[in-house]
Scaffold this motif. Sequence first.
Motif, PDB file in Angstrom:
ATOM      1  N   PRO A 599       7.727   5.245  12.287  1.00 50.72           N
ATOM      2  CA  PRO A 599       6.636   5.968  12.854  1.00 50.72           C
ATOM      3  C   PRO A 599       5.086   5.314  13.148  1.00 50.72           C
ATOM      4  CG  PRO A 599       7.234   6.823  10.279  1.00 50.72           C
ATOM      5  CD  PRO A 599       8.159   5.646  11.024  1.00 50.72           C
ATOM      6  N   ALA A 600       4.270   6.010  13.858  1.00 46.09           N
ATOM      7  CA  ALA A 600       3.657   4.697  14.541  1.00 46.09           C
ATOM      8  C   ALA A 600       2.679   4.096  13.609  1.00 46.09           C
ATOM      9  CB  ALA A 600       1.962   5.951  15.072  1.00 46.09           C
ATOM     10  N   GLY A 601       2.169   4.724  12.028  1.00 42.97           N
ATOM     11  CA  GLY A 601       1.438   4.054  11.210  1.00 42.97           C
ATOM     12  C   GLY A 601       1.678   3.281  10.620  1.00 42.97           C
ATOM     13  N   ALA A 602       3.704   3.510  10.585  1.00 42.82           N
ATOM     14  CA  ALA A 602       4.595   2.018   9.789  1.00 42.82           C
ATOM     15  C   ALA A 602       4.568   0.907  11.133  1.00 42.82           C
ATOM     16  CB  ALA A 602       6.039   2.346   9.217  1.00 42.82           C
ATOM     17  N   TRP A 603       5.093   1.284  12.359  1.00 46.97           N
ATOM     18  CA  TRP A 603       4.371   0.661  13.372  1.00 46.97           C
ATOM     19  C   TRP A 603       3.171  -0.595  13.450  1.00 46.97           C
ATOM     20  CZ3 TRP A 603       2.800   1.289  18.851  1.00 46.97           C
ATOM     21  CH2 TRP A 603       3.435  -0.794  19.159  1.00 46.97           C
ATOM     22  N   ALA A 604       2.245  -0.067  13.058  1.00 40.73           N
ATOM     23  CA  ALA A 604       0.551  -0.376  13.374  1.00 40.73           C
ATOM     24  C   ALA A 604       0.434  -2.011  12.139  1.00 40.73           C
ATOM     25  CB  ALA A 604      -0.209  -0.234  13.370  1.00 40.73           C
ATOM     26  N   ALA A 605       1.381  -1.226  10.320  1.00 40.39           N
ATOM     27  CA  ALA A 605       1.305  -1.532   9.448  1.00 40.39           C
ATOM     28  C   ALA A 605       1.770  -2.793   9.999  1.00 40.39           C
ATOM     29  CB  ALA A 605       1.518  -1.513   8.721  1.00 40.39           C
ATOM     30  N   ARG A 606       2.552  -3.013  10.084  1.00 40.27           N
ATOM     31  CA  ARG A 606       4.178  -3.701  10.744  1.00 40.27           C
ATOM     32  C   ARG A 606       3.496  -5.310  11.181  1.00 40.27           C
ATOM     33  NH1 ARG A 606       8.333  -4.833  14.041  1.00 40.27           N
ATOM     34  NH2 ARG A 606       8.215  -3.263  14.599  1.00 40.27           N
ATOM     35  N   VAL A 607       2.897  -4.943  12.543  1.00 39.22           N
ATOM     36  CA  VAL A 607       2.401  -5.532  13.440  1.00 39.22           C
ATOM     37  C   VAL A 607       1.362  -6.443  12.671  1.00 39.22           C
ATOM     38  CG1 VAL A 607       0.532  -5.674  15.628  1.00 39.22           C
ATOM     39  CG2 VAL A 607       3.160  -4.429  15.158  1.00 39.22           C
ATOM     40  N   ALA A 608       0.394  -4.781  12.119  1.00 45.00           N
ATOM     41  CA  ALA A 608      -0.956  -6.119  11.279  1.00 45.00           C
ATOM     42  C   ALA A 608      -0.862  -7.458  10.458  1.00 45.00           C
ATOM     43  CB  ALA A 608      -2.203  -4.565  10.768  1.00 45.00           C
ATOM     44  N   ALA A 609       0.638  -6.868   9.737  1.00 45.43           N
ATOM     45  CA  ALA A 609       0.661  -8.002   8.986  1.00 45.43           C
ATOM     46  C   ALA A 609       1.466  -9.496   9.191  1.00 45.43           C
ATOM     47  CB  ALA A 609       2.057  -7.235   7.852  1.00 45.43           C
ATOM     48  N   ALA A 610       2.254  -9.446  10.591  1.00 43.36           N
ATOM     49  CA  ALA A 610       2.539  -9.877  11.448  1.00 43.36           C
ATOM     50  C   ALA A 610       1.378 -10.881  12.436  1.00 43.36           C
ATOM     51  CB  ALA A 610       3.718 -10.041  12.503  1.00 43.36           C
ATOM     52  N   ARG A 611       0.608  -9.715  13.168  1.00 43.78           N
ATOM     53  CA  ARG A 611      -0.510 -10.305  14.161  1.00 43.78           C
ATOM     54  C   ARG A 611      -1.764 -10.170  13.293  1.00 43.78           C
ATOM     55  NH1 ARG A 611      -0.072 -12.249  19.336  1.00 43.78           N
ATOM     56  NH2 ARG A 611      -1.635 -12.226  19.218  1.00 43.78           N
ATOM     57  N   PRO A 612      -3.050 -10.386  12.412  1.00 48.34           N
ATOM     58  CA  PRO A 612      -3.892 -10.008  12.073  1.00 48.34           C
ATOM     59  C   PRO A 612      -5.035  -9.767  12.965  1.00 48.34           C
ATOM     60  CG  PRO A 612      -3.577 -11.789  10.695  1.00 48.34           C
ATOM     61  CD  PRO A 612      -2.504 -11.374  11.455  1.00 48.34           C
ATOM     62  N   ASP A 613      -4.240 -10.498  13.814  1.00 51.02           N
ATOM     63  CA  ASP A 613      -5.950 -10.449  15.640  1.00 51.02           C
ATOM     64  C   ASP A 613      -5.961  -8.462  16.016  1.00 51.02           C
ATOM     65  OD1 ASP A 613      -3.592 -11.737  15.770  1.00 51.02           O
ATOM     66  OD2 ASP A 613      -4.593 -11.848  17.766  1.00 51.02           O
ATOM     67  N   LEU A 614      -4.238  -8.559  16.050  1.00 52.26           N
ATOM     68  CA  LEU A 614      -3.957  -7.260  16.774  1.00 52.26           C
ATOM     69  C   LEU A 614      -4.219  -6.275  15.740  1.00 52.26           C
ATOM     70  CD1 LEU A 614      -1.047  -8.318  18.562  1.00 52.26           C
ATOM     71  CD2 LEU A 614      -3.047  -8.206  19.929  1.00 52.26           C
ATOM     72  N   GLY A 615      -4.203  -5.759  14.373  1.00 50.11           N
ATOM     73  CA  GLY A 615      -4.285  -5.231  13.410  1.00 50.11           C
ATOM     74  C   GLY A 615      -4.948  -3.824  13.817  1.00 50.11           C
TER      75      GLY A 615
END
Length: 672
Positions: A599-615
């Motif tokens: 899902p879109a929300g889960a993907w955004a959370a995973r990206v934020a954990a890896a790249r806080p600057d993009l989250g």
Amino acid sequence: MPSARPLPLDPAARRATLLTAAAALLPLLLQLPGALQGGLGATAVAVALLTWRRPLPGALRLLLALALVGLVLASSRFSLGRDTGCALLAAMIALKPAETFTLRDARSLVGFALFAPFATFLLDQGPLSLLLGLLAALLALATLQRLADLEAGAPDPAPPLWRRLAATGRLLAVGLPLALATFWLVPRLGAPLWGIPERALARPGLSDRMSPGQWLDLIGDERPALRARFFGPVPARQQLYWRGPVLWDFDGRTWWQLRWPPGIAPAPFDAGPPHWDYEIELEPTDRRQLVALDLPLAAPDGATLAPDHGLQALRPQTSVSRWRLRSAAPRHHQPHLPRALRALALRLPEGYNPRTVALGRQWRAEAGGDDAAVVRRALAWIRRDFAYTLETPLPGRHAVDEFLFDTRAGFCEHFSSAFAVLMRAAGVPARVVTGYAGGYRNPIGDYWLVRRSDAHAWTEVWLRGRGWVRVDPTAAVAPERIYDTIGDRLPGADGLLGGLGGGARSLVDVGDWLRRGWNDFVLGFDARRQERLLSGLGVQRLDGAHLVLLFAACAALALAWMLWLSARGERERDPVLRAWHALGRRYRRLGLEREPHEPAGAWAARVAAARPDLGPALRELSHRFSEWRYAVGEPGGRTARALAQALRRHRPTPAPSASQGPGRATPPGERR
């Protein structure tokens, strides 16, 4: 559960629907008689204007429907045929806008109107009908897209024209390869499985009868009747007599073709040199009558040769047909005339044309047994005292008497009929032959064009020792009307550049050459042509099994193309989805693409954990996308456009490298 309320049409969607219906109706109207064209066209326009804001009363719609049905039946003389059915279809399409006010009505009208271009091909298969039909199909696809946008709830369902045309082109590109494979490779039958209904109103053309005034419409028709291509010697223009029906029976007013019993061989004739080898491309006439250069040596496949050397096809000619023929000028044509045929060639009805009968008997008494002298005397009289004209009144009971002794002016119909009657009255066997005379050589393509206006009738008389001899009394009066065709009278016929530089003449040449190419490559593609489809590659003949295998291979490729385009179009049909998928591809370059199940929300959370600057930015975009995608409400409009723009503007940057110092972002999985 109550049914949903029908969605009304907005003015733009209604205009698009009516324009599509008009475009679909146009090619069918062009094939109908003039009175029907005007009546149905005016009705369609009036109904569209009168029902723009509110429907017509039911009683008025019923009266209009009955009036149009009556007009169609009266125009077809209350005969049923495929042209009558096509006219009734046009009448129904003309009335359909009277009940088109909702989205469902509009879709019904568009789908129903598409029957009109298909029905057009029952009446005409020319390139203009095809182009107009394709235009109607394009408009129908674009209109259906507009209606789908309206149903989706978009407040402005009209994207730019180029985008709508591009989408329509993609839809056509999906099915075009399969359509071409079907046309070229599906095995064709040598004969149709079922017959096409006859027309209620016959097309102008050669008939099995000839009556006073019947040929006026034919002689004034400049449309092509046939095209001929010679292989070897070409006859002189004075030899271009294209033999059609031979008329024997005469009832005092009308000449009729003889119905021969089956099994009678053609009359023998001594064929003199040269022999002409040629191919005729015959325009459709809805009749079985064929023509051939005088005289044909044998009947081609699919035709029969009568004892008087008249050709007939086994089936009505409802489409363009090709015939390979050989002919020769006869030195002696049936030198021994059977008694029964002689009696038939001398028979005249009682009580008709007494002055002509008396004159013929007088000439016989004066000439004795010299039949040729009677023929020469009649030709000299006609050449001296008669004139050629198309302005002739309809004759009375004694038509031949009126022509020979009163008016002394007419055209080939009058000359051939009167000459044959006079010869019979003088004891010379005679019959009337109808067909075409002359022709125009088109230098672009090197073929001969014969128009319907070249229709002609002449006489054959039987002379002892020679047999049947062609006598053309019209040529004795006005040879220029027989051998000069419309091509010789066009402006620019003597242009400096010949066939390519003659102004109007060159336009006629190019136009007819293009039409001949259409007939050759499209309408003339039959079972025999299909068997030789790959002859240029060394494959001399394709049987049914080979065609099936080729079609299966091409159809598989076409279906793969369709599936790829359809899947691609499904993924990228909506601008927001297109921008969302493009965003996922940009994150793929960073190793952070979205999984198909994610899902879109889960993907955004995973990206934020890896790249806080993009989250934060991606969380906001994914939230807006989820609201747009799944929230109940209006999916289109300004919100969708703003979201698509925001998705396109978001550009994730790569993580800073270690050499960039303390300010770099922490790569995924790395501890500080």
